[in-house]
Structures are given as C-alpha cells and as structure tokens.
Design a protein around this motif. Structure first.
Motif, PDB file in Angstrom:
ATOM      1  N   PHE A  98       0.363   6.716  -4.169  1.00 21.02           N
ATOM      2  CA  PHE A  98       0.716   5.301  -4.321  1.00 21.02           C
ATOM      3  C   PHE A  98       2.028   5.148  -5.117  1.00 21.02           C
ATOM      4  CE2 PHE A  98       0.285   1.445  -7.012  1.00 21.02           C
ATOM      5  CZ  PHE A  98       0.450   0.503  -6.007  1.00 21.02           C
ATOM      6  N   MET A  99       2.137   5.936  -6.195  1.00 19.22           N
ATOM      7  CA  MET A  99       3.322   5.849  -7.047  1.00 19.22           C
ATOM      8  C   MET A  99       4.586   6.233  -6.273  1.00 19.22           C
ATOM      9  SD  MET A  99       4.417   8.064 -10.351  1.00 19.22           S
ATOM     10  CE  MET A  99       4.849   9.380  -9.241  1.00 19.22           C
ATOM     11  N   PHE A 100       4.535   7.293  -5.469  1.00 19.23           N
ATOM     12  CA  PHE A 100       5.703   7.721  -4.707  1.00 19.23           C
ATOM     13  C   PHE A 100       6.101   6.680  -3.656  1.00 19.23           C
ATOM     14  CE2 PHE A 100       5.363  11.930  -6.518  1.00 19.23           C
ATOM     15  CZ  PHE A 100       6.670  12.402  -6.464  1.00 19.23           C
ATOM     16  N   LEU A 101       5.093   6.032  -3.050  1.00 21.56           N
ATOM     17  CA  LEU A 101       5.405   4.979  -2.089  1.00 21.56           C
ATOM     18  C   LEU A 101       6.122   3.812  -2.779  1.00 21.56           C
ATOM     19  CD1 LEU A 101       2.182   4.864   0.145  1.00 21.56           C
ATOM     20  CD2 LEU A 101       4.464   5.644   0.815  1.00 21.56           C
ATOM     21  N   LEU A 102       5.661   3.474  -3.987  1.00 20.29           N
ATOM     22  CA  LEU A 102       6.324   2.413  -4.747  1.00 20.29           C
ATOM     23  C   LEU A 102       7.746   2.814  -5.134  1.00 20.29           C
ATOM     24  CD1 LEU A 102       3.565   1.121  -7.224  1.00 20.29           C
ATOM     25  CD2 LEU A 102       4.627  -0.153  -5.360  1.00 20.29           C
ATOM     26  N   LEU A 103       7.899   4.055  -5.589  1.00 16.91           N
ATOM     27  CA  LEU A 103       9.198   4.516  -6.075  1.00 16.91           C
ATOM     28  C   LEU A 103      10.241   4.582  -4.969  1.00 16.91           C
ATOM     29  CD1 LEU A 103       8.378   7.320  -8.678  1.00 16.91           C
ATOM     30  CD2 LEU A 103       9.629   5.202  -9.086  1.00 16.91           C
ATOM     31  N   VAL A 104       9.861   5.115  -3.807  1.00 13.30           N
ATOM     32  CA  VAL A 104      10.865   5.246  -2.752  1.00 13.30           C
ATOM     33  C   VAL A 104      11.320   3.887  -2.239  1.00 13.30           C
ATOM     34  CG1 VAL A 104      10.165   7.549  -2.011  1.00 13.30           C
ATOM     35  CG2 VAL A 104       9.094   5.544  -0.954  1.00 13.30           C
ATOM     36  N   SER A 105      10.402   2.919  -2.218  1.00 15.18           N
ATOM     37  CA  SER A 105      10.811   1.586  -1.783  1.00 15.18           C
ATOM     38  C   SER A 105      11.813   0.987  -2.763  1.00 15.18           C
ATOM     39  CB  SER A 105       9.593   0.675  -1.638  1.00 15.18           C
ATOM     40  OG  SER A 105       8.949   0.516  -2.896  1.00 15.18           O
ATOM     41  N   ARG A 106      11.585   1.276  -4.061  1.00 20.30           N
ATOM     42  CA  ARG A 106      12.521   0.783  -5.091  1.00 20.30           C
ATOM     43  C   ARG A 106      13.793   1.639  -5.138  1.00 20.30           C
ATOM     44  NH1 ARG A 106      15.758  -1.145  -6.828  1.00 20.30           N
ATOM     45  NH2 ARG A 106      16.270  -1.967  -8.885  1.00 20.30           N
ATOM     46  N   LEU A 107      13.649   2.917  -4.814  1.00 21.12           N
ATOM     47  CA  LEU A 107      14.767   3.845  -4.898  1.00 21.12           C
ATOM     48  C   LEU A 107      15.764   3.637  -3.761  1.00 21.12           C
ATOM     49  CD1 LEU A 107      15.574   6.323  -6.705  1.00 21.12           C
ATOM     50  CD2 LEU A 107      14.538   7.754  -4.946  1.00 21.12           C
ATOM     51  N   VAL A 110      21.708   1.849 -16.797  1.00 19.68           N
ATOM     52  CA  VAL A 110      20.589   1.398 -17.645  1.00 19.68           C
ATOM     53  C   VAL A 110      19.816   0.289 -16.959  1.00 19.68           C
ATOM     54  CG1 VAL A 110      19.993   0.305 -19.842  1.00 19.68           C
ATOM     55  CG2 VAL A 110      21.741   2.094 -19.776  1.00 19.68           C
ATOM     56  N   SER A 111      20.531  -0.648 -16.342  1.00 15.56           N
ATOM     57  CA  SER A 111      19.873  -1.761 -15.654  1.00 15.56           C
ATOM     58  C   SER A 111      18.992  -1.267 -14.511  1.00 15.56           C
ATOM     59  CB  SER A 111      20.926  -2.734 -15.124  1.00 15.56           C
ATOM     60  OG  SER A 111      20.329  -3.825 -14.471  1.00 15.56           O
ATOM     61  N   ASN A 112      19.486  -0.292 -13.745  1.00 13.22           N
ATOM     62  CA  ASN A 112      18.690   0.255 -12.637  1.00 13.22           C
ATOM     63  C   ASN A 112      17.434   0.960 -13.138  1.00 13.22           C
ATOM     64  OD1 ASN A 112      20.448  -0.681 -10.701  1.00 13.22           O
ATOM     65  ND2 ASN A 112      21.562   1.245 -10.491  1.00 13.22           N
ATOM     66  N   ILE A 113      17.571   1.693 -14.243  1.00 17.40           N
ATOM     67  CA  ILE A 113      16.408   2.397 -14.807  1.00 17.40           C
ATOM     68  C   ILE A 113      15.383   1.400 -15.329  1.00 17.40           C
ATOM     69  CG2 ILE A 113      15.655   3.919 -16.681  1.00 17.40           C
ATOM     70  CD1 ILE A 113      18.299   5.433 -16.316  1.00 17.40           C
ATOM     71  N   VAL A 114      15.878   0.342 -15.991  1.00 22.15           N
ATOM     72  CA  VAL A 114      14.968  -0.693 -16.509  1.00 22.15           C
ATOM     73  C   VAL A 114      14.209  -1.359 -15.366  1.00 22.15           C
ATOM     74  CG1 VAL A 114      14.915  -2.970 -17.620  1.00 22.15           C
ATOM     75  CG2 VAL A 114      16.237  -1.124 -18.638  1.00 22.15           C
ATOM     76  N   LEU A 115      14.863  -1.524 -14.215  1.00 20.81           N
ATOM     77  CA  LEU A 115      14.192  -2.125 -13.066  1.00 20.81           C
ATOM     78  C   LEU A 115      13.080  -1.240 -12.517  1.00 20.81           C
ATOM     79  CD1 LEU A 115      17.248  -3.640 -11.149  1.00 20.81           C
ATOM     80  CD2 LEU A 115      15.414  -4.902 -12.273  1.00 20.81           C
ATOM     81  N   MET A 116      13.076   0.035 -12.912  1.00 21.04           N
ATOM     82  CA  MET A 116      12.000   0.952 -12.508  1.00 21.04           C
ATOM     83  C   MET A 116      10.750   0.784 -13.386  1.00 21.04           C
ATOM     84  SD  MET A 116      12.877   2.971  -9.962  1.00 21.04           S
ATOM     85  CE  MET A 116      14.324   3.601  -9.072  1.00 21.04           C
ATOM     86  N   ILE A 126      23.796   7.689 -10.747  1.00 21.19           N
ATOM     87  CA  ILE A 126      23.329   8.282 -12.009  1.00 21.19           C
ATOM     88  C   ILE A 126      21.841   7.985 -12.223  1.00 21.19           C
ATOM     89  CG2 ILE A 126      23.558   8.239 -14.528  1.00 21.19           C
ATOM     90  CD1 ILE A 126      26.526   7.590 -14.110  1.00 21.19           C
ATOM     91  N   SER A 127      21.453   6.710 -12.019  1.00 23.57           N
ATOM     92  CA  SER A 127      20.048   6.343 -12.216  1.00 23.57           C
ATOM     93  C   SER A 127      19.147   7.055 -11.208  1.00 23.57           C
ATOM     94  CB  SER A 127      19.873   4.828 -12.108  1.00 23.57           C
ATOM     95  OG  SER A 127      20.291   4.353 -10.833  1.00 23.57           O
ATOM     96  N   THR A 128      19.625   7.198  -9.962  1.00 24.42           N
ATOM     97  CA  THR A 128      18.843   7.905  -8.948  1.00 24.42           C
ATOM     98  C   THR A 128      18.688   9.374  -9.315  1.00 24.42           C
ATOM     99  OG1 THR A 128      19.610   6.415  -7.207  1.00 24.42           O
ATOM    100  CG2 THR A 128      18.730   8.540  -6.515  1.00 24.42           C
TER     101      THR A 128
END
Length: 579
Positions: free
Chosen positions: A280-289, A30-36, A146-148
């Motif tokens: 732009f969104m995918f670049l943001l997501l992969v850096s966070r992922l 849950v914490s990892n998802i919230v950080l997204m 799980i979050s990934t």
C-alpha cells in the motif's frame, strides 16, 4: 569554476542571482520532501485502522500530525514562493539593467554585427524566457531530482525489489528527454532565426513605410512579410511537436512504473515476501513520486530549449568592453593619427596607413570620395572603435588607454544623422550637459538659432517633439544637435556634415555661430560641399583608406590633384540646370 560561477555563465545571472537560485533549489527540495509527509502519516493511519489500534492518544497524535504537516507545507510553500518567484523577478530586473549597462560599454564595432530588433529581442523576449526558466523550470527540476533521489534511497532500505520496480522508469524517461537535446537546440535556433527575420521585416516596414507608399510597393512588401509570419507560425508548431514527441514518450514510460509496482508488489505479496502495508505504501509513494517528475520532464525539455536565448544573453555579457584610465593626461588637444590601420571586421580594409594631425585652434577638414574613410577617421578619433594598428593621441595622450566615457568629456560631436528623444526641446538640448540650467540651454539654443522655431511652438522650449523629433523639420532637428555641442562647449569639435540639412540662409547663420564655438578648439569637420571647407586651416583628402593629399586649401589648389578636381566638379554641378 564553482557552482555559482557556472550558474552565472549558464543562465546570465548576477552573483546574487546565482546564490538565490541555489536557495531556490534547496527550498523546492525541502518543499517536495515535506509534501511526502502526509503519505507517511496516511500509511500509519491506515495500518492502525486495519489493526484496529486507533486509540484516543493516537487520534490526537494523528490530528496534531496533520496540523503540523499543513503548517510545514504552508511554511515551505511560502519560502519556496519567495525563493523562486519573488527573487527571480528581482533578478530579471537586474539582468535587463546589466544587459543595458553592458551594451552601453561595448565598442561600437559590436553593434555593426547586430541589428536593433535582435538586441531588443535579447533584452525583452530572451530575458522573459529566462525569467520563466528561473522561476518555474530550473528550480522545480533540480528540486524534484534531489528530493526524488533522497526518497529513492530510503525506498531501498524498505524493500529493494519494490524500489527497483518503482524507480527503473526514471532514468529511462530522463534519457529519452536528454537525447532530444540536439534536435531541440536545432529547432530553437531555426525558430529564433525565423523570429529575428520577422522582427527585422516588421521594423523595416515601419521605418520604410513612406518609401513603400511612395513607390506603390506596400502590397508586395506585405505579401513577403505575411510569408515570414506564416513561416514562424509553421515552425512554432514543428518545434512544439518535436518537443512533445520526446516528452510524451518519457511521460508514458513513467506510467508504466505504476504498473510494474502493482505487478511486482502483487507477486511479492502472494509469496508472502512483503505485507499489505508495504504494498500500500509503495502504491501511495509512486503516485506522489511520479507527479512532480511528469512536470520535471517538461521542465527539462524547456530548459534545453532555453539554451539558445541563454547563449544570446551570455554573448553580450561575456563580450569584452573598452576600458581605460579615468584620468586625463593630455597636454592640449592636438589629435594625431600615427600610421593608423583599421577594419570593422578586424582586417585592415577601411584605413590602411593614415597619418595626420588636427591642431588645436585650427579647423581640419576631411574630404574625399565616398567610402574613403572620412567618417571612420572621425569616429576613431573619439574611440568609438579601437584601431588595429598604429596610435591615436590627443595632446600626447594615447586614447586607447583612456576610459571611453571619460574621453568623451573632451568631445562635442554633431552627426549627420541626428538622434532626438521623445521629450521637450529643452531636454533634448540638455543632453549636451545634464546639469545645465534652463538659461544655459536657451543661450545655447539661440547660438544654434533654435529660438527661431522653438519660441513659435505651443509650449515654447517645453514642447514635446515626438519620437526622434518627428514634429520637426530636418533643419530644425540638426539645429538642436548643434545646440547640444554649444551647450557642452568641449575643447574638441567633430562635425559630420553638420549643416547638410540646412538651407543656405540657416547654413550661413550656423557657420557664423560655429566660428564663435570653435575658437581655440580642435575642430575636425567632414563635408562634401567644397564651400563649407574653403575656409579651413587644413584639408586632408582621404581616398581608399589612405591620406592622398593634405595641406591648406591654397596648397592643394596649386597641386592640381583630387582636391582641385572635386572643386571643379562641384562648380560644374552648381551650373547644372533642368532643361
């Protein structure tokens, strides 16, 4: 076997600890998802800025959204901290207590296969490793996976091509680390073996320091110990390098994922198949992922390495214990061995066929050559080990069916090797009967003639005697052990060379006191001094694991066998003098 049971077995957890670990998995997920969430908020904010569509209502919405995100992150982080760290520290205490309780109930045969440094390392070092695994490695790895997975599924709904470009590196990175399992386990086992070898060497050095100095062997021994230290140091570097090769390679693969997202995204953007916002969104997501996955790869390698200490703890927790009824059904306290066979490794190599009877109200002495099985018989009588064949009864009660701790209420034991605690004289004697009053302790001490030295000490009976009675002489230590037996006043007395450390005068005094102690009791005594057993009611001669002779001293004297030979040899020994 359900999930909780698997976690209990795998990571030496209590039932509550297994449930808490599942909660930790959920909280980290849950914490990892919230950080997204801030990533999504930033995506829409940038999109509105580019489209010049930032109205006053949307500004308020973004401000409120940012506050909500911060609150959610704070709340989930707090919950995660409690679920991972605080719960783990509580479980770590439970685990150590559980290990200690299990060790208390294990048969002594188990300890014949383990040394003190090994067990100490399991309770302290291995528990500390698993504490770190439970608080850091395992929850973060499972939560990140799980979050990934949840985020990965959602990415396919947005654009499956970009999702593949972003995610293809993940399974490859994990496969690389997982493929190192055999190598890491082998390295961990070798490292643990070297550490145990070093721990044994250090303990042996401390215990044998007097003998080493007496023989001018300190320097040579320290050279060998130094080699063991260097071997551990060298193998630690090898182990770290062995892990780093796989983890470093896997983390480099993750970096390639950013490049493929940029490359595939650029191609799709140029062909008009995605818009700039999706790119732009995918670049943001992969850096966070990828950030938590980098740590997860390290955690996965650490968990693989932790398999060795986990197995060491599970070996203790899974070992069978001695059990039995809490009800004593004995009629009297005659000890009977009926065709008993026993071996420390499960084979009949110590006792092969022993039958004897130690009657209540009599003194039965066990004598014979060294290695004949005397001490083994006395230990088996108290169910320190379980026999392989035959039967041992006390007052007709089969001791194998009685709980060992309940059975011990019938016994007072004085060992040849006395164990004392770093406490007062009073408390060391009180071990014999925990609820005894000071007056009862002092009375028992006087029977064992402990008053002769205790009353001369600085604080009398309240004087600290040091680790294992280091402040006392051998005879004084033995007298405290005998005082415990007086205090317990059990119906069965086991004496293993009880007066071996006493001088002639004190031995005579103690024997007079023992005469009072053993009245109407079952007494089993082991002795090498023939004059110690000369007044015994019955003598059992043990040789090569069998009863070679038994009877009264007069009967054995008349047989002209082993007993008479031992008597004559001791008489010759007494006549020896230095020329």
């Amino acid at each position: 076997m359900n999930l909780n049971e698997k976690l209990q077995h795998k990571y030496a957890l209590s039932p509550k600890g297994a449930k808490d670990m599942v909660k930790a998995f959920i909280s980290v997920t849950v914490s990892n998802i919230v950080l997204m969430l801030p990533v999504g908020l930033l995506y829409y904010l940038v999109k509105d800025f580019i489209n010049n569509d930032v109205t006053s209502n949307k500004r308020i919405l973004y401000i409120v959204g940012s506050v909500i995100c911060l609150l959610l992150i704070a709340i989930t982080t707090y919950i995660q901290y409690n679920a991972t760290f605080l719960s783990t520290y509580v479980e770590s205490g439970v685990r150590r207590t559980s290990l200690a309780e299990k060790l208390r109930k294990l048969p002594l045969s188990y300890f014949g296969k383990k040394d003190l440094s090994d067990l100490t390392s399991t309770i302290m070092a291995d528990c500390a490793t698993l504490e770190t695994a439970s608080s850091h490695w395992i929850p973060e790895l499972i939560g990140a996976m799980i979050s990934t997975l949840i985020v990965s599924v959602s990415l396919f709904f947005i654009n499956w091509r970009m999702a593949i470009a972003a995610l293809w590196v993940l399974p490859i990175a994990f496969i690389i680390v997982l493929s190192s399992a055999k190598v890491q386990k082998k390295l961990s086992e070798n490292h643990m073996s070297l550490k145990m070898n070093l721990a044994d060497g250090i303990q042996e050095c401390l215990e044998a320091l007097r003998d080493l100095r007496a023989n001018n062997a300190s320097e040579s021994y320290m050279e060998g110990l130094d080699k063991k230290i260097k071997a551990v140091e060298k193998h630690s570097i090898v182990t770290e390098f062995g892990t780093a090769v796989f983890v470093g390679s896997a983390q480099m693969i993750l970096k390639v994922g950013i490049a493929t997202v940029a490359l595939v995204g650029g191609i799709l953007l140029s062909k008009g198949k995605i818009d700039i916002f999706t790119f732009f969104m995918f670049l943001l997501l992969v850096s966070r992922l990828y950030d938590p996955m980098q740590i997860s790869l390290q955690n996965l390698a650490a968990i693989i390495s932790a398999d060795v200490p986990c197995r060491r703890m599970d070996e203790i927790l899974s070992h069978s214990i001695q059990t039995g009824s809490e009800e004593l059904t004995n009629k009297g306290c005659d000890i009977v061995f009926d065709h008993v066979a026993f071996g420390y490794d499960g084979a009949d190599n110590v006792l092969s066929d022993v039958s004897l009877c130690a009657k209540q109200g009599e003194v039965t002495a066990l004598i014979g050559p060294s290695g004949g099985g005397k001490t083994t018989v006395s230990r088996l009588a108290a169910r320190f080990w379980d026999i392989n064949k035959g039967k041992i009864t006390v007052g007709g009660m089969d001791i194998s069916k009685i709980d060992p701790e309940k059975l011990m209420s019938l016994y007072s034991i004085v060992f040849q090797d006395v164990t004392l605690f770093n406490n007062t004289v009073m408390e060391n004697i009180r071990i014999g009967k925990k609820d005894a009053t000071d007056e009862e302790v002092i009375a028992a001490a006087k029977l064992a003639h402990c008053d002769e030295f205790a009353e001369k000490m600085a604080d009398g009976y309240n004087t600290m005697i040091g680790e294992n009675g280091s402040e006392l002489s051998g005879g004084e230590r033995q007298r405290i052990s005998i005082a415990r037996a007086f205090l317990k006043d059990a119906p069965i007395i086991l004496l293993d060379e009880a007066t071996a450390s006493l001088d002639v005068d004190n031995e005579t005094l103690i024997q007079q006191s023992l005469s009072e102690l053993i009245k109407n009791k079952t007494v089993l005594i082991i002795a090498h001094r023939m004059r110690t057993v000369a007044s015994a009611d019955k003598i059992v001669v043990l040789k090569d694991g069998v009863v070679a002779e038994q009877g009264s001293p007069a009967e054995l004297e008349a047989k002209n066998g082993i007993y008479k030979h031992m008597m004559s040899m001791q008489l010759k020994s007494a006549e020896w003098k230095m020329n």
